[in-house]
Design an enzyme around this catalytic site. Structure first.
Site, PDB file in Angstrom:
ATOM      1  N   LYS A 218     -18.422  43.787 -63.432  1.00 27.38           N
ATOM      2  CA  LYS A 218     -17.171  43.688 -62.894  1.00 27.38           C
ATOM      3  C   LYS A 218     -16.305  42.809 -63.524  1.00 27.38           C
ATOM      4  O   LYS A 218     -16.110  43.071 -64.519  1.00 27.38           O
ATOM      5  CB  LYS A 218     -17.491  43.553 -61.169  1.00 27.38           C
ATOM      6  CG  LYS A 218     -18.084  44.716 -60.347  1.00 27.38           C
ATOM      7  CD  LYS A 218     -18.051  44.276 -59.115  1.00 27.38           C
ATOM      8  CE  LYS A 218     -18.712  45.783 -58.242  1.00 27.38           C
ATOM      9  NZ  LYS A 218     -20.336  45.537 -58.043  1.00 27.38           N
TER      10      LYS A 218
ATOM     11  N   ASP B 165     -23.672  36.997 -52.605  1.00 30.33           N
ATOM     12  CA  ASP B 165     -23.500  38.142 -53.315  1.00 30.33           C
ATOM     13  C   ASP B 165     -22.117  38.017 -54.065  1.00 30.33           C
ATOM     14  O   ASP B 165     -21.092  38.473 -53.560  1.00 30.33           O
ATOM     15  CB  ASP B 165     -23.650  39.346 -52.468  1.00 30.33           C
ATOM     16  CG  ASP B 165     -23.397  40.746 -53.374  1.00 30.33           C
ATOM     17  OD1 ASP B 165     -22.960  40.739 -54.169  1.00 30.33           O
ATOM     18  OD2 ASP B 165     -23.735  41.800 -52.552  1.00 30.33           O
TER      19      ASP B 165
ATOM     20  N   TYR C 197     -40.773  50.586 -73.733  1.00 34.86           N
ATOM     21  CA  TYR C 197     -41.233  49.833 -72.090  1.00 34.86           C
ATOM     22  C   TYR C 197     -41.600  48.556 -72.185  1.00 34.86           C
ATOM     23  O   TYR C 197     -42.117  47.957 -73.252  1.00 34.86           O
ATOM     24  CB  TYR C 197     -42.365  50.775 -71.910  1.00 34.86           C
ATOM     25  CG  TYR C 197     -41.994  51.707 -70.772  1.00 34.86           C
ATOM     26  CD1 TYR C 197     -41.463  51.329 -69.607  1.00 34.86           C
ATOM     27  CD2 TYR C 197     -42.331  52.996 -71.115  1.00 34.86           C
ATOM     28  CE1 TYR C 197     -41.002  52.257 -68.598  1.00 34.86           C
ATOM     29  CE2 TYR C 197     -41.905  54.030 -69.987  1.00 34.86           C
ATOM     30  CZ  TYR C 197     -41.286  53.544 -68.708  1.00 34.86           C
ATOM     31  OH  TYR C 197     -41.040  54.563 -67.889  1.00 34.86           O
TER      32      TYR C 197
ATOM     33  N   GLU D 172     -42.898  46.435 -69.175  1.00 28.63           N
ATOM     34  CA  GLU D 172     -43.099  45.790 -67.749  1.00 28.63           C
ATOM     35  C   GLU D 172     -43.832  44.544 -67.911  1.00 28.63           C
ATOM     36  O   GLU D 172     -44.374  44.308 -68.628  1.00 28.63           O
ATOM     37  CB  GLU D 172     -44.084  46.851 -67.044  1.00 28.63           C
ATOM     38  CG  GLU D 172     -43.499  47.874 -66.326  1.00 28.63           C
ATOM     39  CD  GLU D 172     -43.780  49.108 -67.232  1.00 28.63           C
ATOM     40  OE1 GLU D 172     -43.769  49.278 -68.485  1.00 28.63           O
ATOM     41  OE2 GLU D 172     -44.063  50.356 -66.693  1.00 28.63           O
TER      42      GLU D 172
ATOM     43  N   THR E 190     -23.705  41.741 -59.779  1.00 29.41           N
ATOM     44  CA  THR E 190     -23.723  42.925 -60.687  1.00 29.41           C
ATOM     45  C   THR E 190     -23.148  42.371 -62.186  1.00 29.41           C
ATOM     46  O   THR E 190     -22.519  41.245 -62.063  1.00 29.41           O
ATOM     47  CB  THR E 190     -22.834  44.274 -60.341  1.00 29.41           C
ATOM     48  OG1 THR E 190     -21.565  43.850 -59.909  1.00 29.41           O
ATOM     49  CG2 THR E 190     -23.554  45.153 -59.419  1.00 29.41           C
TER      50      THR E 190
ATOM     51  N   ARG F 280     -23.255  48.144 -67.012  1.00 23.18           N
ATOM     52  CA  ARG F 280     -23.581  48.451 -65.652  1.00 23.18           C
ATOM     53  C   ARG F 280     -24.964  47.831 -65.313  1.00 23.18           C
ATOM     54  O   ARG F 280     -25.972  48.172 -65.811  1.00 23.18           O
ATOM     55  CB  ARG F 280     -23.541  49.847 -65.491  1.00 23.18           C
ATOM     56  CG  ARG F 280     -23.239  50.261 -64.159  1.00 23.18           C
ATOM     57  CD  ARG F 280     -22.715  51.476 -64.024  1.00 23.18           C
ATOM     58  NE  ARG F 280     -21.263  51.581 -64.349  1.00 23.18           N
ATOM     59  CZ  ARG F 280     -20.445  51.215 -63.283  1.00 23.18           C
ATOM     60  NH1 ARG F 280     -20.873  50.916 -62.165  1.00 23.18           N
ATOM     61  NH2 ARG F 280     -19.094  50.705 -63.789  1.00 23.18           N
TER      62      ARG F 280
HETATM   63  N1  DSN Z   1     -19.024  49.639 -55.773  1.00 26.74           N
HETATM   64  C1  DSN Z   1     -18.549  48.308 -55.771  1.00 26.74           C
HETATM   65  C2  DSN Z   1     -17.204  47.991 -55.653  1.00 26.74           C
HETATM   66  O1  DSN Z   1     -16.465  49.027 -55.896  1.00 26.74           O
HETATM   67  O2  DSN Z   1     -17.110  47.077 -54.854  1.00 26.74           O
HETATM   68  C3  DSN Z   1     -19.678  47.711 -55.041  1.00 26.74           C
HETATM   69  O3  DSN Z   1     -20.907  47.996 -55.028  1.00 26.74           O
END
Ligand code: DSN
Length: 425
Positions: free
Chosen positions: A223, A193, A46, A48, A220, A229
């Site tokens: 990708k 984003d 942990y 925080e 994120t 993730r």
């Molecule tokens: N689920 C993602 C996507 O496939 O674009 C975005 O959140």
């Protein structure tokens, strides 16, 4: 592993990933090092707070690993600050909305069916309940060009406090300079984003919104960036001082964002994921990664061309990035769900998707969305794209012929077995 049931499921999933082609544009395969960091003892801790300012003891190693992730993220994207604690894309976006806006404020985002993401104010989300979302969209479906004049006029009327550039299904590059002009005109903070294209930006294969006057980037990390993730928030401004309340100024964005991530909407950070983020950011800073990003783009363009040759009608007639959106209703009189299902049968995984102003509902939309980040990681080259497009076309044409689908499925499996998973090494 001693748990047989889970062990079997992991093995089955690894087999599925090995024997098929992952064409979902938001997915990728991580390296052995990223997987090892995710499965490390950092999961036991942990932490925080932030490096050097924690609420629990025993932080000698967590402080160092989080600081490493922060430093690497800042260097990779040229940001003044990085918060690497966001658990995922949706809470990262939520944290920014709450850091900068008050309930009832207006936020401008891309029309959802034109490519905007659910977290950009889809009705039913918590942000749509709290903020007033207004939209911009594309003016011409054949080119994908955004209607910047209409955007300016809506912005002047509605005075958004935040303008979001970003998407989850838009195959073209945005004109960040135009966004910046509009933002300046109405005095809005600019957030990109860039979840889908973060890897391409890190790999210098796409423009960086921070070079055009943007204040914030959310993304994120799993990708095109090919990490674990999770998510992060990059911002410009003064060094964060997350223990001290500060005024809502653009200079204070790093502190406002840190305080909103913790304790605003999250508790303990996931240190094993942060360690894996640090590994991924290190990998993304290499020449090899830049070369990988160029290959993603080449594969994507070639796959788009090969699909169009075979009668797939593509939204915007091509792609500038890693993703492709096809209108399968117009092309083959099938809905996206039917195409997703038949391709699943032969080991090609992609997703049904709405197309701009789709007359069909989201569960049976007119489109499919696919992309090349994962198959490029796997090692597929431009010439392989003709084969992928051919399999897709054959499966769609022979969707009622179980024998033919079996043959195609065997061909796909044999082909895939030539390409190891990066985590094999
Ligand atoms: N689920 C993602 C996507 O496939 O674009 C975005 O959140």
């Amino acid at each position: 592993m001693k748990d047989d049931k889970v062990k079997k499921l992991i093995a089955a999933e690894e087999k599925r990933q090995r024997e098929g082609l992952e064409l979902i544009p938001s997915e990728n395969y991580v390296s052995r090092d990223v997987l090892d960091a995710m499965g490390s003892v950092f999961t036991n801790k942990y932490s925080e707070g932030f490096p050097g300012k924690r609420y629990y003891g025993g932080q000698i190693n967590t402080d160092k690993v989080e600081q490493l992730a922060i430093d690497r993220a800042k260097a990779l994207f040229g940001a003044d600050h990085a918060n690497v604690q966001s658990h995922s894309g949706a809470p990262a976006n939520e944290a920014v909305y709450h850091a900068w806006c008050e309930p009832g404020d207006t936020i401008m985002g891309m029309e959802l069916s034109h490519g905007g993401h659910l977290t950009h104010g889809r009705p039913g989300t918590i942000s749509a309940k709290l903020f007033n979302f207004v939209r911009y969209g594309i003016k011409d479906i054949e080119t994908g060009e955004i209607d910047y004049d209409a955007m300016l006029s809506v912005a002047k009327k509605t005075k958004p406090k935040l303008i979001i550039a970003g998407f989850s299904s838009y195959p073209r590059e945005l004109d960040y300079a135009k966004f910046a002009e509009i933002g300046k005109e109405v005095n809005a903070v600019l957030m990109a984003d860039m979840a889908h294209i973060a890897g391409l930006i890190a790999g210098k294969a796409a423009k960086n919104p921070l070079d055009y006057g943007f204040h914030i980037i959310t993304t994120t990390t799993h990708k095109t960036l090919r990490g674990p993730r999770g998510a992060m928030i990059l911002s410009m401004g003064q060094v964060s001082n997350p223990l001290k309340p500060v005024d809502k100024t653009v200079q204070n964005l790093p502190t406002l964002i840190d305080r909103m991530v913790f304790p605003g909407i999250q508790g303990g950070p996931h240190m094993h994921t942060i360690a894996a983020k640090a590994v991924a950011f290190g990998e993304a800073a290499t020449p090899d990664f830049q070369e990988y990003c160029q290959r993603i783009l080449k594969n994507s363009k070639r796959l788009a061309d090969e699909l169009m040759k075979r009668g797939f009608k593509l939204i915007t007639n091509g792609t500038d990035n890693h993703l492709i959106l096809a209108d399968v209703k117009t092309s083959f009189d099938l809905d996206g769900g039917e195409v997703e299902e038949v391709l699943d049968k032969i080991g090609l995984t992609l997703n049904k998707n709405v197309i701009p102003d789709d007359p069909l509902p989201p569960f049976k939309p007119s489109g499919i969305r696919l992309g090349t980040p994962a198959i490029t990681t796997r090692g597929l080259k431009e010439d392989d794209m003709a084969q992928v497009a051919e399999w897709m076309h054959q499966a769609v044409k022979n969707r009622n012929d179980a024998k033919k689908l079996d043959l195609l499925s065997n061909e796909v499996r044999e082909f895939c077995l030539q390409f190891p998973l990066p985590s094999d090494n």
